[in-house]
Design a protein around this motif. Sequence first.
Motif, PDB file in Angstrom:
ATOM      1  N   HIS A 272      40.801  42.900  34.751  1.00 15.25           N
ATOM      2  CA  HIS A 272      42.024  42.126  34.503  1.00 15.25           C
ATOM      3  C   HIS A 272      42.806  41.988  35.811  1.00 15.25           C
ATOM      4  CE1 HIS A 272      41.962  42.472  29.961  1.00 15.25           C
ATOM      5  NE2 HIS A 272      41.022  43.319  30.338  1.00 15.25           N
ATOM      6  N   LEU A 273      43.344  40.786  36.030  1.00 12.74           N
ATOM      7  CA  LEU A 273      44.126  40.549  37.245  1.00 12.74           C
ATOM      8  C   LEU A 273      45.324  39.678  36.910  1.00 12.74           C
ATOM      9  CD1 LEU A 273      44.454  40.824  40.320  1.00 12.74           C
ATOM     10  CD2 LEU A 273      43.053  38.769  40.564  1.00 12.74           C
ATOM     11  N   GLU A 274      46.496  40.184  37.196  1.00  9.34           N
ATOM     12  CA  GLU A 274      47.742  39.420  37.040  1.00  9.34           C
ATOM     13  C   GLU A 274      47.928  38.591  38.301  1.00  9.34           C
ATOM     14  OE1 GLU A 274      50.642  38.297  37.286  1.00  9.34           O
ATOM     15  OE2 GLU A 274      51.923  38.728  35.591  1.00  9.34           O
ATOM     16  N   THR A 275      48.043  37.272  38.143  1.00  8.77           N
ATOM     17  CA  THR A 275      47.994  36.370  39.295  1.00  8.77           C
ATOM     18  C   THR A 275      49.360  35.837  39.732  1.00  8.77           C
ATOM     19  OG1 THR A 275      47.608  34.430  37.890  1.00  8.77           O
ATOM     20  CG2 THR A 275      45.669  35.649  38.652  1.00  8.77           C
ATOM     21  N   THR A 276      50.438  36.291  39.110  1.00  6.07           N
ATOM     22  CA  THR A 276      51.768  35.801  39.491  1.00  6.07           C
ATOM     23  C   THR A 276      52.034  36.074  40.973  1.00  6.07           C
ATOM     24  OG1 THR A 276      52.588  36.256  37.263  1.00  6.07           O
ATOM     25  CG2 THR A 276      54.237  35.952  38.986  1.00  6.07           C
ATOM     26  N   ALA A 277      52.511  35.051  41.673  1.00  9.02           N
ATOM     27  CA  ALA A 277      52.900  35.133  43.092  1.00  9.02           C
ATOM     28  C   ALA A 277      51.709  35.328  44.034  1.00  9.02           C
ATOM     29  CB  ALA A 277      53.927  36.238  43.323  1.00  9.02           C
ATOM     30  N   LEU A 278      50.491  35.134  43.535  1.00  8.79           N
ATOM     31  CA  LEU A 278      49.307  35.225  44.390  1.00  8.79           C
ATOM     32  C   LEU A 278      48.749  33.834  44.657  1.00  8.79           C
ATOM     33  CD1 LEU A 278      47.332  38.228  42.806  1.00  8.79           C
ATOM     34  CD2 LEU A 278      48.937  38.275  44.737  1.00  8.79           C
ATOM     35  N   THR A 279      48.308  33.614  45.891  1.00  7.64           N
ATOM     36  CA  THR A 279      47.627  32.365  46.208  1.00  7.64           C
ATOM     37  C   THR A 279      46.200  32.431  45.679  1.00  7.64           C
ATOM     38  OG1 THR A 279      46.752  33.135  48.321  1.00  7.64           O
ATOM     39  CG2 THR A 279      48.977  32.176  48.321  1.00  7.64           C
ATOM     40  N   ALA A 280      45.534  31.277  45.644  1.00  8.92           N
ATOM     41  CA  ALA A 280      44.147  31.253  45.186  1.00  8.92           C
ATOM     42  C   ALA A 280      43.273  32.121  46.080  1.00  8.92           C
ATOM     43  CB  ALA A 280      43.628  29.819  45.146  1.00  8.92           C
TER      44      ALA A 280
ATOM     45  N   GLU B  38      44.217  34.802  47.699  1.00 12.60           N
ATOM     46  CA  GLU B  38      44.509  36.204  47.384  1.00 12.60           C
ATOM     47  C   GLU B  38      43.869  36.619  46.058  1.00 12.60           C
ATOM     48  OE1 GLU B  38      48.845  36.667  49.625  1.00 12.60           O
ATOM     49  OE2 GLU B  38      48.725  35.827  47.591  1.00 12.60           O
ATOM     50  N   VAL B  39      43.876  35.713  45.079  1.00 11.20           N
ATOM     51  CA  VAL B  39      43.238  36.008  43.796  1.00 11.20           C
ATOM     52  C   VAL B  39      41.739  36.226  43.992  1.00 11.20           C
ATOM     53  CG1 VAL B  39      42.635  35.074  41.523  1.00 11.20           C
ATOM     54  CG2 VAL B  39      44.965  34.820  42.405  1.00 11.20           C
ATOM     55  N   ALA B  40      41.101  35.348  44.750  1.00 14.41           N
ATOM     56  CA  ALA B  40      39.660  35.483  44.994  1.00 14.41           C
ATOM     57  C   ALA B  40      39.355  36.799  45.707  1.00 14.41           C
ATOM     58  CB  ALA B  40      39.147  34.302  45.811  1.00 14.41           C
ATOM     59  N   GLY B  41      40.162  37.144  46.680  1.00  8.19           N
ATOM     60  CA  GLY B  41      39.949  38.408  47.392  1.00  8.19           C
ATOM     61  C   GLY B  41      40.125  39.611  46.489  1.00  8.19           C
ATOM     62  N   ALA B  42      41.129  39.540  45.625  1.00  4.19           N
ATOM     63  CA  ALA B  42      41.359  40.646  44.700  1.00  4.19           C
ATOM     64  C   ALA B  42      40.198  40.798  43.715  1.00  4.19           C
ATOM     65  CB  ALA B  42      42.671  40.424  43.940  1.00  4.19           C
TER      66      ALA B  42
ATOM     67  N   ALA C 180      40.859  29.562  42.069  1.00  2.00           N
ATOM     68  CA  ALA C 180      40.348  30.822  42.605  1.00  2.00           C
ATOM     69  C   ALA C 180      38.828  30.890  42.500  1.00  2.00           C
ATOM     70  CB  ALA C 180      40.971  32.001  41.865  1.00  2.00           C
ATOM     71  N   GLY C 181      38.288  30.288  41.439  1.00  2.00           N
ATOM     72  CA  GLY C 181      36.842  30.330  41.241  1.00  2.00           C
ATOM     73  C   GLY C 181      36.070  29.637  42.335  1.00  2.00           C
ATOM     74  N   LEU C 182      36.592  28.513  42.824  1.00  2.07           N
ATOM     75  CA  LEU C 182      35.926  27.792  43.917  1.00  2.07           C
ATOM     76  C   LEU C 182      35.850  28.659  45.172  1.00  2.07           C
ATOM     77  CD1 LEU C 182      37.544  24.298  43.346  1.00  2.07           C
ATOM     78  CD2 LEU C 182      35.078  24.767  43.314  1.00  2.07           C
ATOM     79  N   ILE C 183      36.923  29.327  45.488  1.00  6.33           N
ATOM     80  CA  ILE C 183      36.943  30.188  46.676  1.00  6.33           C
ATOM     81  C   ILE C 183      36.045  31.408  46.461  1.00  6.33           C
ATOM     82  CG2 ILE C 183      38.432  31.591  48.158  1.00  6.33           C
ATOM     83  CD1 ILE C 183      40.746  29.692  47.319  1.00  6.33           C
TER      84      ILE C 183
END
Length: 590
Positions: A546-554, A556-560, A412-415
């Motif tokens: 804080h971000l719970e990343t279960t079921a999220l793509t990289a 989606e995590v970056a966007g969140a 997620a960090g790269l994105i």
Amino acid sequence: MKRLRFLTAGESHGPALVGILEGMPAGLPLDSEEIDRDLRRRQMGYGRGGRMKIEQDAAKILAGVRFGTTLGSPVALQIENRDYANWTERMSAGPGGPDPAAVTTPRPGHADLAGALKYGQTGDLRDVLERASARETAMRVALGAVARAMLRNLGISIGSYTRNIGGIEAVGGADARPELHRHDAEGLALFADCSEVRALDENSTKQLIERIDDARRRRDTLGGAIEVVATGVPPGLGSHVQWDRKLDGRLAQALLSIPAIKAVEVGDGWSAGALHGTQVHDPIHLVDERLRRGSNHAGGTEGGITNGEPLIIRAVMKPIATVSNALPSVDLRTLHERRAHIERSDTCAVPAAGIVAEAMVALALADALLETLGGDTMHGLRAPFARLRLSTRARLGHVFLLGPMGAGKTSAGLILSHRLGRPFVDLDARIEARAGASIAAIFRSAGESEFRRLEQIALEEACEQGPAVVALGGGAVLGEFAWRRMREAGVTVRLHAPPWELARRLAANEQAVEARPLLAGAGDTAGKLAEILREREHWYARADLHLETTALTAEEVAGAIVGLLRTIEGPLAPLAGGSGRGSPTAPDEP
């Protein structure tokens, strides 16, 4: 106090001191050792009397904490008075009396006479002096340690040191330890604790001790001055809108409530009255897209509100009222003049007063913080506190991604770095490149302690460079140094997922588990991860976001994360192009 309330009870030679602190948020890790450390510090200091050899203060937590975490209900503490064993009859709560050794001659400078006249207790001044004694401040220190734990958890550090004893000026913190004075007040205080008089250099220590020895030979007492410093204090605590909400006034009241404290100044205080305005007021500059001050004459407050600079407060303590070479007084039983009563006492308690002052500043600051931010839980305080801390920034600075292995920090960090238009730093990869060896190899050859040292160096270097997205190793945040540096440099984001999900992600790469020293050889990866998470939870919980990343793509995590970052941007961010906004159009200058 607005949001925090505390009460203490107990007499100097009674069975115990008790205290109740109401308003502490739920979810704060709290260990009695944190409280006892400050109680021990209060009992130190050159010039103390014989009572300090009797009492070995320790706090018993009676309520408000379960399994090492505050519940949100009132915190109740108790400190036993060991000396009570020698006073069981004379300080009995049951029927009895009168005291065969009643005190009837008041001490000038003590509450003896004023209290006796107010409460009609001229027959035995012990009814006044037992509660008026500075012994009560032991409980204030204990309750202040609870408030300090909350502030420390959010990044605020409080400390003190001795500035003056008996007219002898000691070196100031800005000269002796400028880095600690500006960034780590608690570190400054612990450094001061190495001196018997809590001074910051050997020469000052020697001169102050000589001054105390001279007073002892004269059978006299000494006062002095202490300086309290709070670092990591965000802008916005206190208010200008009403007199009783101004923080400097509230801090002054808190400090003046300490026995023998007679004067308080904030910042330059008294000396500012002799200068021109251009010499007193602190210029505002924009440096590295942050509002900064060229000086701190104001001592961290303007208009009764903190301005983001370190809080600097000094308090003056008069000499202790119990003087061996007793002053003239009047026996209230016979109305004959005689020498004042003498209790066992100290020659000088200025070093100990610093610890009490730290406690009162901690309680006042914690109260102001809760008033400003609200919040019944520590988790609920974190994002609003970060918003205040970052409010002087035109851009957020570094974005630190933290959490356990498998949380998605690198992917997620790269994105995220691409979206924010800033470099990406993988701290573990940087350590491996520098060492020329894998993390597993470093663990095997040099041990975990050496790896943590390299990790700290790498984090420090990353913080000193331009703003970046920094993915941290799972254990990089296990210490106060790391949190202080990250908070100074930017914002922290915790990525997390349940242990079974982390194990599933790591299992997708057959080498991922064996490449991680803490998991190597673990038959139950999910179980081992759950154990690591339990050990580190109180550190991970400190993150701003804080971000719970279960079921999220990289993606989606970056966007969140971008969305979360925008929720804590200060008022200057839109002017400079905030998180993911690209280059702004600068407003025309008037």
